[in-house]
Design a protein around this motif. Structure first.
Motif, PDB file in Angstrom:
ATOM      1  N   PRO A 277     110.116  64.957  29.959  1.00  0.00           N
ATOM      2  CA  PRO A 277     109.731  65.994  28.987  1.00  0.00           C
ATOM      3  C   PRO A 277     108.762  67.034  29.546  1.00  0.00           C
ATOM      4  CG  PRO A 277     108.639  63.926  28.449  1.00  0.00           C
ATOM      5  CD  PRO A 277     109.550  63.643  29.593  1.00  0.00           C
ATOM      6  N   VAL A 278     107.954  66.658  30.543  1.00  0.00           N
ATOM      7  CA  VAL A 278     106.886  67.536  31.011  1.00  0.00           C
ATOM      8  C   VAL A 278     107.387  68.604  31.990  1.00  0.00           C
ATOM      9  CG1 VAL A 278     104.899  67.518  32.575  1.00  0.00           C
ATOM     10  CG2 VAL A 278     104.882  66.087  30.547  1.00  0.00           C
ATOM     11  N   CYS A 279     108.358  68.222  32.840  1.00  0.00           N
ATOM     12  CA  CYS A 279     108.749  69.123  33.921  1.00  0.00           C
ATOM     13  C   CYS A 279     109.869  70.068  33.529  1.00  0.00           C
ATOM     14  CB  CYS A 279     109.180  68.324  35.144  1.00  0.00           C
ATOM     15  SG  CYS A 279     107.856  67.324  35.819  1.00  0.00           S
ATOM     16  N   ASP A 280     109.834  71.304  34.085  1.00  0.00           N
ATOM     17  CA  ASP A 280     110.922  72.253  33.909  1.00  0.00           C
ATOM     18  C   ASP A 280     111.969  72.068  34.988  1.00  0.00           C
ATOM     19  OD1 ASP A 280     109.196  73.622  32.040  1.00  0.00           O
ATOM     20  OD2 ASP A 280     108.161  74.374  33.842  1.00  0.00           O
ATOM     21  N   GLN A 281     111.478  71.578  36.110  1.00  0.00           N
ATOM     22  CA  GLN A 281     112.302  71.559  37.307  1.00  0.00           C
ATOM     23  C   GLN A 281     111.998  70.260  38.038  1.00  0.00           C
ATOM     24  OE1 GLN A 281     113.684  74.920  38.192  1.00  0.00           O
ATOM     25  NE2 GLN A 281     115.176  73.729  38.889  1.00  0.00           N
ATOM     26  N   LEU A 282     113.030  69.644  38.597  1.00  0.00           N
ATOM     27  CA  LEU A 282     112.795  68.430  39.374  1.00  0.00           C
ATOM     28  C   LEU A 282     113.358  68.585  40.779  1.00  0.00           C
ATOM     29  CD1 LEU A 282     113.606  65.525  36.871  1.00  0.00           C
ATOM     30  CD2 LEU A 282     111.356  66.361  37.575  1.00  0.00           C
ATOM     31  N   LEU A 283     112.610  68.030  41.732  1.00  0.00           N
ATOM     32  CA  LEU A 283     113.082  67.942  43.112  1.00  0.00           C
ATOM     33  C   LEU A 283     113.203  66.457  43.408  1.00  0.00           C
ATOM     34  CD1 LEU A 283     110.469  70.404  44.667  1.00  0.00           C
ATOM     35  CD2 LEU A 283     112.831  70.959  44.088  1.00  0.00           C
ATOM     36  N   VAL A 284     114.324  66.047  43.972  1.00  0.00           N
ATOM     37  CA  VAL A 284     114.509  64.634  44.241  1.00  0.00           C
ATOM     38  C   VAL A 284     114.606  64.403  45.742  1.00  0.00           C
ATOM     39  CG1 VAL A 284     115.836  62.554  43.678  1.00  0.00           C
ATOM     40  CG2 VAL A 284     115.853  64.507  42.114  1.00  0.00           C
ATOM     41  N   MET A 285     113.762  63.491  46.232  1.00  0.00           N
ATOM     42  CA  MET A 285     113.785  63.187  47.661  1.00  0.00           C
ATOM     43  C   MET A 285     114.204  61.747  47.897  1.00  0.00           C
ATOM     44  SD  MET A 285     110.477  65.002  49.389  1.00  0.00           S
ATOM     45  CE  MET A 285     110.907  64.484  51.044  1.00  0.00           C
TER      46      MET A 285
ATOM     47  N   GLY B  85     104.326  79.537  37.241  1.00  0.00           N
ATOM     48  CA  GLY B  85     104.243  79.125  35.853  1.00  0.00           C
ATOM     49  C   GLY B  85     105.048  77.890  35.517  1.00  0.00           C
ATOM     50  N   ALA B  86     105.794  77.363  36.493  1.00  0.00           N
ATOM     51  CA  ALA B  86     106.637  76.207  36.230  1.00  0.00           C
ATOM     52  C   ALA B  86     105.854  74.903  36.378  1.00  0.00           C
ATOM     53  CB  ALA B  86     107.812  76.197  37.196  1.00  0.00           C
ATOM     54  N   VAL B  87     106.413  73.849  35.795  1.00  0.00           N
ATOM     55  CA  VAL B  87     105.921  72.508  36.081  1.00  0.00           C
ATOM     56  C   VAL B  87     107.043  71.803  36.833  1.00  0.00           C
ATOM     57  CG1 VAL B  87     105.126  70.310  35.137  1.00  0.00           C
ATOM     58  CG2 VAL B  87     104.482  72.448  34.017  1.00  0.00           C
ATOM     59  N   VAL B  88     106.782  71.518  38.094  1.00  0.00           N
ATOM     60  CA  VAL B  88     107.826  70.974  38.947  1.00  0.00           C
ATOM     61  C   VAL B  88     107.504  69.530  39.307  1.00  0.00           C
ATOM     62  CG1 VAL B  88     109.005  71.208  41.164  1.00  0.00           C
ATOM     63  CG2 VAL B  88     108.330  73.250  39.895  1.00  0.00           C
ATOM     64  N   GLY B  89     108.448  68.664  39.085  1.00  0.00           N
ATOM     65  CA  GLY B  89     108.253  67.258  39.424  1.00  0.00           C
ATOM     66  C   GLY B  89     108.948  66.936  40.736  1.00  0.00           C
ATOM     67  N   LEU B  90     108.247  66.201  41.587  1.00  0.00           N
ATOM     68  CA  LEU B  90     108.850  65.742  42.839  1.00  0.00           C
ATOM     69  C   LEU B  90     109.027  64.233  42.685  1.00  0.00           C
ATOM     70  CD1 LEU B  90     109.694  66.320  45.767  1.00  0.00           C
ATOM     71  CD2 LEU B  90     107.301  66.233  46.419  1.00  0.00           C
ATOM     72  N   ILE B  91     110.283  63.784  42.650  1.00  0.00           N
ATOM     73  CA  ILE B  91     110.512  62.367  42.413  1.00  0.00           C
ATOM     74  C   ILE B  91     111.346  61.760  43.535  1.00  0.00           C
ATOM     75  CG2 ILE B  91     110.324  62.613  39.896  1.00  0.00           C
ATOM     76  CD1 ILE B  91     113.385  62.433  39.763  1.00  0.00           C
ATOM     77  N   GLY B  92     111.391  60.464  43.547  1.00  0.00           N
ATOM     78  CA  GLY B  92     112.143  59.760  44.576  1.00  0.00           C
ATOM     79  C   GLY B  92     111.552  58.391  44.795  1.00  0.00           C
ATOM     80  N   PRO B  93     112.316  57.510  45.451  1.00  0.00           N
ATOM     81  CA  PRO B  93     111.815  56.152  45.664  1.00  0.00           C
ATOM     82  C   PRO B  93     110.578  56.153  46.571  1.00  0.00           C
ATOM     83  CG  PRO B  93     114.120  56.361  46.346  1.00  0.00           C
ATOM     84  CD  PRO B  93     113.629  57.726  46.038  1.00  0.00           C
ATOM     85  N   ASN B  94     109.851  55.055  46.580  1.00  0.00           N
ATOM     86  CA  ASN B  94     108.710  54.918  47.475  1.00  0.00           C
ATOM     87  C   ASN B  94     109.150  55.124  48.916  1.00  0.00           C
ATOM     88  OD1 ASN B  94     106.743  54.372  45.559  1.00  0.00           O
ATOM     89  ND2 ASN B  94     107.346  52.209  45.453  1.00  0.00           N
ATOM     90  N   GLY B  95     108.301  55.851  49.678  1.00  0.00           N
ATOM     91  CA  GLY B  95     108.627  56.094  51.083  1.00  0.00           C
ATOM     92  C   GLY B  95     109.597  57.221  51.303  1.00  0.00           C
ATOM     93  N   ALA B  96     109.898  57.985  50.255  1.00  0.00           N
ATOM     94  CA  ALA B  96     110.856  59.085  50.394  1.00  0.00           C
ATOM     95  C   ALA B  96     110.251  60.292  51.097  1.00  0.00           C
ATOM     96  CB  ALA B  96     111.389  59.485  49.021  1.00  0.00           C
TER      97      ALA B  96
END
Lengths: 358, 255
Positions: free
Chosen positions: B216-224, B29-40
């Protein structure tokens, strides 16, 4: 009633297209009588030509499933045609089966061999697959030339194959075969049209457009490619039965690589994936040269040149396949338009939809 | 409840370590964002979850199934659908047919019933067209059902890809840069769409560079970064994480 895509008519627009197709089919049904009334002497010859065209239409339609719908470059179709023809010849001459009883076995044999040989190569792309399929047709031809298992009669071929009979009526004359072959063409067109406009046919379309995307949307691409290959091969096997019983004699030289190329040409020339195109292609490739017999070998040269010109100016084929037509059921059709109405943009629902694309 | 978990997932391409031992989980049920620089290594992670890339090491579990090494169509059938970073529609086919491709895995008609157009097959065709149209209505493209997919405006193509993915009836939807190339208004609409997808009890994982969209959209973020998961948490936690600020937010990514 029918929510499915494009019902029945293979022709152009709506009701007129259906009528025109109907009139055409009716006229075609009377063709033997018309030919005989024109010339009693040459009618059997022209009927024979039409029968050859019909047989190649069946073969090309079966290749069309593999090459046109699934987009697999397969240039060894004569191999499966040969397996069907030889299955019928062997069962008929050595085991006394009636021709029609051999038909399903011929189809099954061709389909089975196709499944076995295609299994390891089905994932190959375009040109690689092409080379392997050329190998297949050569292997089959050499195997039957070498009298494999002592069954195929070697390079002399097999003779004394019976004629097909239905309820005691035996097909002997060209006009008998005319109806037999062209009714089979009709059946093939109908079945493959339904197949094309179904979940199965759509899956092939997705694979042809973009295999990776198709797989990512849940289409088992390997399985569908293999199934297309097998169904096309089985149908060629069935055509082999008709061929064997029509010729009464078969030999390896009827199933060479150049036969495969001819079939390939019919599909590409007519329009990959288009049944109307394949039909036209068969007439042009198998029928038209008969009109120019007087020119002897030069006609092949002209034909070759015409093909080159065609591929430059109309690479999609003479009658390219058209997009499938869908009908929306019930209320959806009222809201968004049920019938396909040309290329005009559809009416937009009040307000909430996005604007039309420029 | 965890719907997806990655356990020490690793992928190398030649000498390049694209993803190095990533472990994380996604709650249902979560909205999870996966973020990080290009090539991560973000897209590689998505490719491994959806089966288009096979991990060298580690395990991936989805709703109780080990999905590592399964072919993409099997993973779709289990309930993971995706969109692509570079739009990958069937451009020559109609909008409706594109969505029907997503319906494929929930249909039953086989070779014989298609070849003979049996009654069951026709009934299924009718139902599936209704189903596909419902998804098109959901993303607001129903009026364009017979247009050629390739002729749609860019933002509409993105939404069509989402409709197509939703037609597979996923429990987890994976969006690879859904706002890429969209203008301000389209991005706003997309955020609303993501919200209504979540309301359908679909878990969402997305890669996105537009922080105005992600936060605003994500509940949770993962950073790579460089194939390693360097941080995870709520958007607020991530914004205040010095490691992330240094690696990503503080860095002008294209400079």
């Amino acid at each position: 009633m029918t929510a499915g895509p494009g019902n029945g008519n293979g022709g152009g627009g709506g009701i007129w297209g259906t009528c025109l197709t109907g009139v055409g089919v009716l006229a075609f049904a009377f063709l033997p009588s018309i030919l005989f009334s024109l010339s009693r002497n040459s009618a059997p010859y022209w009927l024979d030509v039409l029968n050859t065209v019909g047989l190649y239409t069946i073969l090309a339609l079966s290749l069309n499933v593999i090459l046109g719908h699934a987009g697999m470059f397969h240039m060894g179709h004569a191999a499966f045609f040969a397996i069907g023809a030889y299955a019928t010849a062997i069962l008929n001459t050595s085991f006394g089966w009636s021709i029609m009883a051999t038909m399903p076995v011929a189809a099954l044999a061709a389909g089975l061999v196709a499944a076995v040989v295609a299994w390891p190569i089905i994932h190959l792309r375009g040109d690689y697959l092409l080379i392997v399929t050329i190998g297949i047709v050569e292997i089959v031809r050499i195997a039957i030339t070498n009298d494999i298992f002592g069954l195929t009669g070697g390079s002399n071929g097999m003779y004394g194959i019976s004629r097909p009979s239905f309820f005691g009526f035996t097909l002997i004359k060209p006009e008998h075969f005319f109806y037999f072959i062209w009714l089979t063409v009709g059946l093939t067109v109908l079945l493959f049209h339904w197949l094309e406009n179904s979940r199965f046919g759509r899956a092939l379309k997705f694979i042809k457009e973009d295999t990776v995307a198709a797989e990512s949307m849940g289409v088992n691409t390997t399985r569908y490619k293999l199934m297309a290959f097998v169904i096309g091969a089985a149908w060629a096997g069935l055509a082999g039965t008709i061929f064997a019983s029509r010729m009464k004699t078969i030999s390896p030289e009827s199933f060479t690589f150049s036969e495969s190329v001819l079939l390939f040409t019919i599909v590409i020339l007519g329009g990959k994936g288009s049944q109307r195109g394949v039909l036209l292609g068969s007439f042009l490739v198998m029928g038209l040269p008969e009109f120019f017999r007087g020119f002897q070998d030069k006609r092949i040269l002209v034909f070759g040149a015409a093909l080159v010109v065609m591929m430059i100016f109309r690479p999609q084929g003479l009658l390219p396949s058209k997009p499938s037509r869908y009908r929306l059921p019930g209320t959806l059709s009222e809201r968004y338009g049920g019938q396909e109405a040309g290329d005009k943009p559809p009416p937009l629902p009040g307000g909430d939809g996005p604007g039309p694309v420029a | 409840m965890r719907i997806l978990s990655l356990n020490n997932v690793t992928k190398t391409f030649g000498g390049l370590v694209a993803v190095a031992g990533v472990s994380c989980g996604v709650d249902r049920g979560a909205v999870v964002g996966l973020i990080g620089p290009n090539g991560a290594g973000k897209t590689t992670v998505f490719n491994m979850i959806t089966g288009s890339t096979r991990p060298d090491d580690g395990h991936i579990f989805f709703a109780g199934h080990s999905i590592r090494g399964l072919r993409p169509h099997r993973i779709v059938a289990l309930g993971i659908a995706r969109t692509f970073q570079t739009i990958r529609l069937f451009p020559g086919l109609s909008v409706l047919e594109n969505v029907l491709s997503g319906c494929h895995c929930r249909m039953r008609s086989g070779l014989v019933s298609s070849l003979l157009r049996l009654p069951g097959q026709r009934r299924e065709e009718r139902l599936v067209i209704e189903r596909a149209m419902a998804e098109l209505e959901f993303v607001g493209l129903a009026g364009l059902w017979r247009s050629t997919a390739g002729s749609l405006a860019y933002g509409d193509q993105r939404r069509l890809e989402i409709a197509r993915a939703l037609a597979t009836e996923p429990r987890l939807l994976i969006l690879d840069e859904p706002a890429g190339g969209m203008n301000e208004q389209e991005t706003q609409e997309l955020a609303a769409l993501v919200g209504s997808i979540r309301d359908r009890d679909v878990t969402i994982m997305l890669i996105e560079h537009d922080m105005g969209f992600v936060m605003p959209v994500c509940d949770q973020l993962l950073v790579m970064e460089n194939g390693i998961l360097i941080a995870q948490g709520t958007p607020q936690e991530i914004q205040n994480n010095p490691k992330v600020v240094e690696a990503y937010l503080g860095l002008d990514e294209d400079a």
